[in-house]
Design an enzyme around this catalytic site. Structure first.
Site, short mmCIF file in Angstrom:
data_model
loop_
_atom_site.label_atom_id
_atom_site.label_comp_id
_atom_site.label_asym_id
_atom_site.label_seq_id
_atom_site.Cartn_x
_atom_site.Cartn_y
_atom_site.Cartn_z
N THR A 201 26.36 34.73 39.53
CA THR A 201 26.36 33.72 40.60
C THR A 201 26.47 34.37 41.98
O THR A 201 25.69 34.07 42.88
CB THR A 201 27.54 32.75 40.38
OG1 THR A 201 27.46 32.26 39.05
CG2 THR A 201 27.50 31.59 41.35
N ALA B 253 21.20 46.04 39.10
CA ALA B 253 21.40 46.36 37.69
C ALA B 253 22.19 45.24 37.01
O ALA B 253 23.23 44.81 37.52
CB ALA B 253 22.14 47.68 37.53
N LYS C 187 39.00 41.56 43.01
CA LYS C 187 40.41 41.56 43.43
C LYS C 187 41.32 42.18 42.38
O LYS C 187 42.26 42.89 42.71
CB LYS C 187 40.88 40.14 43.76
CG LYS C 187 40.85 39.19 42.58
CD LYS C 187 40.19 37.88 42.89
CE LYS C 187 38.70 38.08 43.02
NZ LYS C 187 37.93 36.86 43.01
N GLY D 212 32.87 22.45 37.05
CA GLY D 212 32.50 23.85 37.24
C GLY D 212 33.44 24.59 38.19
O GLY D 212 33.18 25.74 38.55
N GLU E 22 37.12 27.97 35.28
CA GLU E 22 36.42 28.73 34.25
C GLU E 22 36.69 28.10 32.87
O GLU E 22 37.68 27.40 32.70
CB GLU E 22 36.98 30.17 34.19
CG GLU E 22 37.03 30.89 35.51
CD GLU E 22 35.70 31.53 35.86
OE1 GLU E 22 34.84 31.62 34.97
OE2 GLU E 22 35.53 31.92 37.02
N ASP F 111 45.23 35.35 39.41
CA ASP F 111 44.22 35.54 40.47
C ASP F 111 44.89 35.51 41.85
O ASP F 111 44.63 36.37 42.70
CB ASP F 111 43.18 34.42 40.34
CG ASP F 111 42.16 34.43 41.46
OD1 ASP F 111 41.25 35.28 41.42
OD2 ASP F 111 42.28 33.60 42.39
N LYS G 35 45.47 38.60 44.81
CA LYS G 35 45.10 38.44 46.22
C LYS G 35 46.29 38.68 47.16
O LYS G 35 46.15 39.35 48.18
CB LYS G 35 44.51 37.04 46.42
CG LYS G 35 43.15 36.86 45.71
CD LYS G 35 42.73 35.40 45.65
CE LYS G 35 41.36 35.25 44.98
NZ LYS G 35 41.01 33.84 44.69
N1 HSE Z 1 38.70 31.57 40.69
C1 HSE Z 1 39.03 31.64 42.08
C2 HSE Z 1 39.44 30.28 42.58
C3 HSE Z 1 37.92 32.15 42.95
O1 HSE Z 1 39.51 29.31 41.83
O2 HSE Z 1 39.74 30.18 43.77
C4 HSE Z 1 37.68 33.60 42.79
O3 HSE Z 1 38.82 34.33 43.13
#
Ligand code: HSE
Length: 436
Positions: free
Chosen positions: A13, A43, A105, A187, A190, A201, A205
């Site tokens: 994406t 690639a 990240k 969407g 995930e 995540d 960050k």
């Molecule tokens: N999955 C992250 C979010 C975006 O929902 O903000 C990519 O870091």
């Protein structure tokens, strides 16, 4: 000078977004750069799926070596994600003298030191603006525009999936599970949302932002990380009654000889700008000693916003190349020999206000027992709600504390939960309302 050539690892994406940005805004990019950029190679293991973009023949390859070991390629964009094979590919590209742009990240938060050391030895750049806050230019703001400041704190809403879920729960009074399902259907989340909803995540960050702001390494293993999967609709309602909103907040604080770096659901006053950041949007609040509190807001994810950050990095490196400047800005914003290794303050030592929701039986003396136990551990109650409730065998008692030490709160809760008046585990949410 001939065109600066870049190659892509990963044509998913974000990779598709990068190609779209580069193709649609080619004229603007050339006007700003004063030179040609060329998308030389991409690639990906899948070279069959139609991504809806036109590529010159020979650009797409199933062989990663066509990018990382290609003598024509100046800049390698890594969009594979995860630790391996992304790390090995990046290290090989660096060894081959390529500059790196990455949105990864997890890799930068956990293995950044190894990558940065290799890049410094080779005299190449590693830029990762897209790794935090999607299209929000937070990393270059810290490294460049605000680089004369000492930062005391950096706080952020850094995960769009969690913010979407919490916003929906707040607006509709819904529970976590159906809203997560809706986020997946749309969407935003995930298929396996664990990294997002469990705060990992966000932790990646804030580890990066804290390192950049405070000029220190950050041991990712020490970052306290708690996600939103235990947040109940009832706590969002009580928070609202008390004038707060619940956000998954990433917190970085500079204490001089230590730092705080933590991620957890946090109650913040509804009047704060951060409380108004809704849906999939991200925002980061920095406090610098000269600039003062500064909020950056925008799209934290998505094909186009992330591609914008990636292409900005490609152009920054290209500008350095064109002017003959080698890695003009240090990778982490400080000269490598000036980066400290500040420890992260243990969670048991942090001081905060606390929202506590006890589930108890409705009997005389219950409140006195809870309050007595809190008082014994030096925890002072700031306010309380005991709503009328219809289930006599199980009622909520909600308390907001004055500032208290986490260790005292946890000791008090252990004692309270051992009492026979408590029928369910207590809900604890930290409260942040003394922003510096
Ligand atoms: N999955 C992250 C979010 C975006 O929902 O903000 C990519 O870091």
């Amino acid at each position: 000078m001939s065109a600066i050539k870049f190659g892509l690892l990963g044509f998913g994406t974000i990779g598709t977004g990068v190609v779209r940005n580069f193709q649609r805004n080619a004229a603007t990019i050339k006007k700003r750069l004063g030179s040609e950029l060329e998308l030389f190679k991409i690639a990906d293991l899948d070279i069959e799926t139609d991504r809806g973009v036109e590529l010159k023949s020979g650009v797409l390859s199933a062989d990663v070596e066509d990018v990382i070991s290609n003598p024509e390629v100046d800049i390698v964009i890594e969009l594979i994600g995860g630790y391996e094979p992304a790390k090995s590919f990046i290290l090989k590209a660096i060894a081959n003298g390529k500059h790196i742009v990455t949105a990864n990240k997890a890799l930068m938060a956990v293995h950044g030191q190894e990558i940065i050391t290799a890049a410094d030895q080779q005299g190449v750049s590693v830029l990762f603006e897209a790794a935090v806050g999607g299209g929000i230019p937070i990393i270059s703001a810290i490294k460049e525009n605000l680089c004369s400041n000492e930062f005391s704190s950096v706080l952020g809403i850094l995960n769009g999936t969690c913010n979407f879920i919490l916003t929906k729960m707040t607006e509709e009074g819904s529970d976590f599970a159906p809203v997560l399902q809706e986020a997946q259907d749309l969407g935003y989340a995930e298929a396996d949302p664990t990294f997002d909803i469990e705060g990992v995540d966000t932790a990646h960050k804030i580890a990066l932002l804290s390192a950049l702001c405070f000029g220190t390494t950050v041991d990712f293993e020490q970052v306290y990380t708690e996600g939103i999967s235990n947040i109940a609709a009832i706590d969002i309602q009580f928070a609202k009654q008390m004038g707060y909103k619940i956000k998954l907040l990433a917190i970085g604080k500079n204490l001089g000889d230590k730092i705080e770096v933590r991620v957890h659901p946090t109650m913040i006053p509804g009047s704060y700008q951060l409380a108004e950041v809704n849906g999939v949007f991200n925002a980061i609040r920095l406090n610098g000693d000269f600039v003062g509190p500064t909020l950056l807001y925008g799209s934290g994810a998505g094909m186009d916003a992330t591609a914008s950050a990636v292409m900005g990095d490609v152009m920054a490196i290209s500008r350095d190349q064109l002017s003959g400047a080698q890695s003009r800005v240090p990778i982490m914003g400080y000269r490598a020999d000036q980066i400290k290794s500040l420890p992260i303050k243990a969670m048991s030592e942090i001081v905060s206000h606390y929202y506590l929701r006890f589930t108890t039986v409705d009997q005389p003396g219950v409140l006195a027992k809870i309050a007595g136990c809190l008082g014994k551990h030096d925890i002072s109650i700031q306010s309380m709600i005991q709503p009328e409730w219809h289930e006599a065998d199980s009622i909520p008692i909600v308390l907001m504390t004055h500032t208290a030490k986490e260790i005292d709160v946890s000791r008090a809760l252990t004692e309270i939960e051992a009492l026979d008046i408590i029928s369910e585990p207590t809900c604890l949410i930290r409260v942040e309302h003394d922003l510096d």
